[in-house]
Design a protein around this motif. Structure first.
Motif, PDB file in Angstrom:
ATOM      1  N   TYR A  92      -2.795 -41.853 -15.404  1.00  0.00           N
ATOM      2  CA  TYR A  92      -2.663 -43.169 -16.029  1.00  0.00           C
ATOM      3  C   TYR A  92      -4.046 -43.740 -16.368  1.00  0.00           C
ATOM      4  CZ  TYR A  92      -1.362 -48.041 -16.730  1.00  0.00           C
ATOM      5  OH  TYR A  92      -1.194 -49.290 -17.261  1.00  0.00           O
ATOM      6  N   GLN A  93      -4.969 -43.649 -15.419  1.00  0.00           N
ATOM      7  CA  GLN A  93      -6.329 -44.146 -15.666  1.00  0.00           C
ATOM      8  C   GLN A  93      -7.009 -43.370 -16.785  1.00  0.00           C
ATOM      9  OE1 GLN A  93      -8.179 -43.957 -11.819  1.00  0.00           O
ATOM     10  NE2 GLN A  93      -7.106 -45.774 -11.060  1.00  0.00           N
ATOM     11  N   GLU A  94      -6.767 -42.076 -16.832  1.00  0.00           N
ATOM     12  CA  GLU A  94      -7.334 -41.245 -17.894  1.00  0.00           C
ATOM     13  C   GLU A  94      -6.818 -41.700 -19.258  1.00  0.00           C
ATOM     14  OE1 GLU A  94      -6.772 -36.687 -19.412  1.00  0.00           O
ATOM     15  OE2 GLU A  94      -6.964 -36.995 -17.243  1.00  0.00           O
ATOM     16  N   VAL A  95      -5.520 -41.951 -19.344  1.00  0.00           N
ATOM     17  CA  VAL A  95      -4.936 -42.431 -20.597  1.00  0.00           C
ATOM     18  C   VAL A  95      -5.533 -43.793 -20.958  1.00  0.00           C
ATOM     19  CG1 VAL A  95      -2.792 -43.236 -21.691  1.00  0.00           C
ATOM     20  CG2 VAL A  95      -2.805 -41.107 -20.389  1.00  0.00           C
ATOM     21  N   GLN A  96      -5.688 -44.676 -19.971  1.00  0.00           N
ATOM     22  CA  GLN A  96      -6.260 -46.001 -20.217  1.00  0.00           C
ATOM     23  C   GLN A  96      -7.694 -45.890 -20.758  1.00  0.00           C
ATOM     24  OE1 GLN A  96      -4.949 -48.913 -20.193  1.00  0.00           O
ATOM     25  NE2 GLN A  96      -3.102 -48.727 -18.986  1.00  0.00           N
ATOM     26  N   ARG A  97      -8.495 -44.992 -20.167  1.00  0.00           N
ATOM     27  CA  ARG A  97      -9.899 -44.824 -20.600  1.00  0.00           C
ATOM     28  C   ARG A  97      -9.987 -44.252 -22.008  1.00  0.00           C
ATOM     29  NH1 ARG A  97     -10.638 -42.833 -15.314  1.00  0.00           N
ATOM     30  NH2 ARG A  97     -10.456 -40.728 -16.114  1.00  0.00           N
ATOM     31  N   ASN A  98      -9.113 -43.303 -22.340  1.00  0.00           N
ATOM     32  CA  ASN A  98      -9.218 -42.575 -23.607  1.00  0.00           C
ATOM     33  C   ASN A  98      -8.262 -43.086 -24.681  1.00  0.00           C
ATOM     34  OD1 ASN A  98     -11.128 -40.887 -22.390  1.00  0.00           O
ATOM     35  ND2 ASN A  98      -9.538 -39.536 -21.607  1.00  0.00           N
ATOM     36  N   ALA A  99      -7.544 -44.159 -24.435  1.00  0.00           N
ATOM     37  CA  ALA A  99      -6.533 -44.640 -25.375  1.00  0.00           C
ATOM     38  C   ALA A  99      -7.125 -44.994 -26.734  1.00  0.00           C
ATOM     39  CB  ALA A  99      -5.806 -45.841 -24.794  1.00  0.00           C
ATOM     40  N   GLN A 100      -8.327 -45.547 -26.764  1.00  0.00           N
ATOM     41  CA  GLN A 100      -8.945 -45.953 -28.029  1.00  0.00           C
ATOM     42  C   GLN A 100      -9.309 -44.759 -28.906  1.00  0.00           C
ATOM     43  OE1 GLN A 100     -12.214 -48.376 -26.756  1.00  0.00           O
ATOM     44  NE2 GLN A 100     -10.946 -50.220 -26.557  1.00  0.00           N
ATOM     45  N   ASN A 101      -9.573 -43.609 -28.284  1.00  0.00           N
ATOM     46  CA  ASN A 101      -9.984 -42.417 -29.015  1.00  0.00           C
ATOM     47  C   ASN A 101      -8.811 -41.511 -29.382  1.00  0.00           C
ATOM     48  OD1 ASN A 101     -12.635 -43.319 -28.642  1.00  0.00           O
ATOM     49  ND2 ASN A 101     -12.904 -42.098 -26.783  1.00  0.00           N
ATOM     50  N   MET A 102      -7.591 -41.874 -29.002  1.00  0.00           N
ATOM     51  CA  MET A 102      -6.424 -41.026 -29.246  1.00  0.00           C
ATOM     52  C   MET A 102      -5.696 -41.465 -30.509  1.00  0.00           C
ATOM     53  SD  MET A 102      -4.592 -40.701 -25.545  1.00  0.00           S
ATOM     54  CE  MET A 102      -5.401 -40.030 -24.138  1.00  0.00           C
ATOM     55  N   THR A 103      -5.047 -40.475 -31.098  1.00  0.00           N
ATOM     56  CA  THR A 103      -4.173 -40.802 -32.226  1.00  0.00           C
ATOM     57  C   THR A 103      -2.871 -41.358 -31.665  1.00  0.00           C
ATOM     58  OG1 THR A 103      -3.099 -38.653 -32.274  1.00  0.00           O
ATOM     59  CG2 THR A 103      -5.144 -38.884 -33.576  1.00  0.00           C
ATOM     60  N   GLN A 104      -2.073 -41.919 -32.542  1.00  0.00           N
ATOM     61  CA  GLN A 104      -0.793 -42.487 -32.136  1.00  0.00           C
ATOM     62  C   GLN A 104       0.091 -41.397 -31.506  1.00  0.00           C
ATOM     63  OE1 GLN A 104      -0.671 -45.491 -31.938  1.00  0.00           O
ATOM     64  NE2 GLN A 104       1.234 -46.435 -32.547  1.00  0.00           N
ATOM     65  N   ALA A 105       0.078 -40.207 -32.072  1.00  0.00           N
ATOM     66  CA  ALA A 105       0.896 -39.092 -31.568  1.00  0.00           C
ATOM     67  C   ALA A 105       0.405 -38.647 -30.193  1.00  0.00           C
ATOM     68  CB  ALA A 105       0.866 -37.927 -32.550  1.00  0.00           C
ATOM     69  N   GLU A 106      -0.916 -38.571 -30.015  1.00  0.00           N
ATOM     70  CA  GLU A 106      -1.471 -38.174 -28.714  1.00  0.00           C
ATOM     71  C   GLU A 106      -1.119 -39.213 -27.647  1.00  0.00           C
ATOM     72  OE1 GLU A 106      -5.514 -35.697 -29.855  1.00  0.00           O
ATOM     73  OE2 GLU A 106      -5.585 -37.889 -29.849  1.00  0.00           O
ATOM     74  N   LEU A 107      -1.218 -40.480 -28.011  1.00  0.00           N
ATOM     75  CA  LEU A 107      -0.903 -41.547 -27.078  1.00  0.00           C
ATOM     76  C   LEU A 107       0.585 -41.509 -26.683  1.00  0.00           C
ATOM     77  CD1 LEU A 107      -2.038 -43.956 -25.537  1.00  0.00           C
ATOM     78  CD2 LEU A 107      -1.528 -45.381 -27.516  1.00  0.00           C
ATOM     79  N   ALA A 108       1.453 -41.290 -27.664  1.00  0.00           N
ATOM     80  CA  ALA A 108       2.883 -41.183 -27.381  1.00  0.00           C
ATOM     81  C   ALA A 108       3.162 -39.988 -26.477  1.00  0.00           C
ATOM     82  CB  ALA A 108       3.675 -41.070 -28.675  1.00  0.00           C
ATOM     83  N   SER A 109       2.478 -38.879 -26.715  1.00  0.00           N
ATOM     84  CA  SER A 109       2.643 -37.678 -25.896  1.00  0.00           C
ATOM     85  C   SER A 109       2.212 -37.942 -24.453  1.00  0.00           C
ATOM     86  CB  SER A 109       1.836 -36.527 -26.491  1.00  0.00           C
ATOM     87  OG  SER A 109       1.856 -35.425 -25.631  1.00  0.00           O
ATOM     88  N   LYS A 110       1.084 -38.629 -24.291  1.00  0.00           N
ATOM     89  CA  LYS A 110       0.585 -38.932 -22.939  1.00  0.00           C
ATOM     90  C   LYS A 110       1.534 -39.907 -22.225  1.00  0.00           C
ATOM     91  CE  LYS A 110      -3.204 -36.558 -22.735  1.00  0.00           C
ATOM     92  NZ  LYS A 110      -3.413 -35.503 -21.756  1.00  0.00           N
ATOM     93  N   GLN A 111       2.089 -40.862 -22.969  1.00  0.00           N
ATOM     94  CA  GLN A 111       3.032 -41.797 -22.362  1.00  0.00           C
ATOM     95  C   GLN A 111       4.305 -41.072 -21.914  1.00  0.00           C
ATOM     96  OE1 GLN A 111       3.383 -44.775 -25.446  1.00  0.00           O
ATOM     97  NE2 GLN A 111       1.805 -46.071 -24.509  1.00  0.00           N
ATOM     98  N   GLN A 112       4.782 -40.125 -22.696  1.00  0.00           N
ATOM     99  CA  GLN A 112       5.939 -39.330 -22.290  1.00  0.00           C
ATOM    100  C   GLN A 112       5.616 -38.511 -21.033  1.00  0.00           C
ATOM    101  OE1 GLN A 112       7.068 -37.058 -25.793  1.00  0.00           O
ATOM    102  NE2 GLN A 112       8.847 -38.401 -26.096  1.00  0.00           N
TER     103      GLN A 112
END
Length: 196
Positions: A92-112
């Motif tokens: 979760y922290q990793e996703v929070q740190r890198n959320a700005q650098n991710m595409t919408q698809a990558e972010l959706a994948s990480k949330q899943q």
């Protein structure tokens, strides 16, 4: 631990009901006791004895071993669940740190992926809790059976109509002359050592 005591008390209450039924539904049998217990209690037509459940829980070796084994299993389950929580928190922290650098698809994948980790954690927690409850109940029923079997032997020449535990709200008055706790603990521990 509270569930362990509650389960033990439920099983003991059921045994009391069974003893009550067995006493009044069968003819009285008198055979010599196989235990060598020595407690003499005042005579009378209707005798009731009791034992201190807390003392039994603290001094019956088999019960203490079961309690320790269940505590170890509970600690192992807690460690396993904590590892899963830590993994989730790190992701979760990793996703929070890198959320700005991710595409919408990558972010959706990480949330899943995070949702799947959460579902896995919840199902694992439920499974471990169910296993713990099942094992606790099985082991407590085993202890209950050992106590019941011992009390049947113990009572062969004692003539008690009832042998109760002093569970909370069950006994409002008790005369120490009818306290057989020491005999029960000694007898159970002796039988347990022989069985080992």
């Amino acid at each position: 631990m509270k569930n362990l005591s509650i389960g033990f008390n439920i099983v003991l209450a059921a045994a009391i009901g069974v003893l009550f039924y067995l006493h009044f539904s069968s003819s009285k049998k008198t055979t010599p006791a196989a235990t060598g217990a020595t407690k003499d209690v005042p005579g009378g037509n209707f005798k009731i004895a009791y034992f201190e459940i807390d003392s039994l829980e603290n001094q019956f070796e088999h019960y203490k071993e079961i309690r320790e084994a269940l505590q170890l299993k509970e600690q192992a389950s807690a460690r396993q669940l904590n590892e899963m929580k830590n993994t989730f928190a790190q992701k979760y922290q990793e996703v929070q740190r890198n959320a700005q650098n991710m595409t919408q698809a990558e972010l959706a994948s990480k949330q899943q992926e995070l949702q799947q980790l959460d579902r896995t954690f919840q199902s694992k927690e439920q499974m471990l809790n169910n296993e713990m409850q099942d094992e606790s109940m099985r082991k407590l029923q085993d202890v209950q059976k050992k106590i019941k079997d011992f009390l049947e032997e113990y009572n062969r020449d004692k003539g008690y109509a009832f042998i109760l535990s002093n569970q909370s709200n069950l006994l409002y008055y008790k005369d120490k002359a009818y306290d057989i706790t020491e005999d029960v603990i000694k007898g159970l521990n002796a039988k347990y050592k022989k069985a080992k």
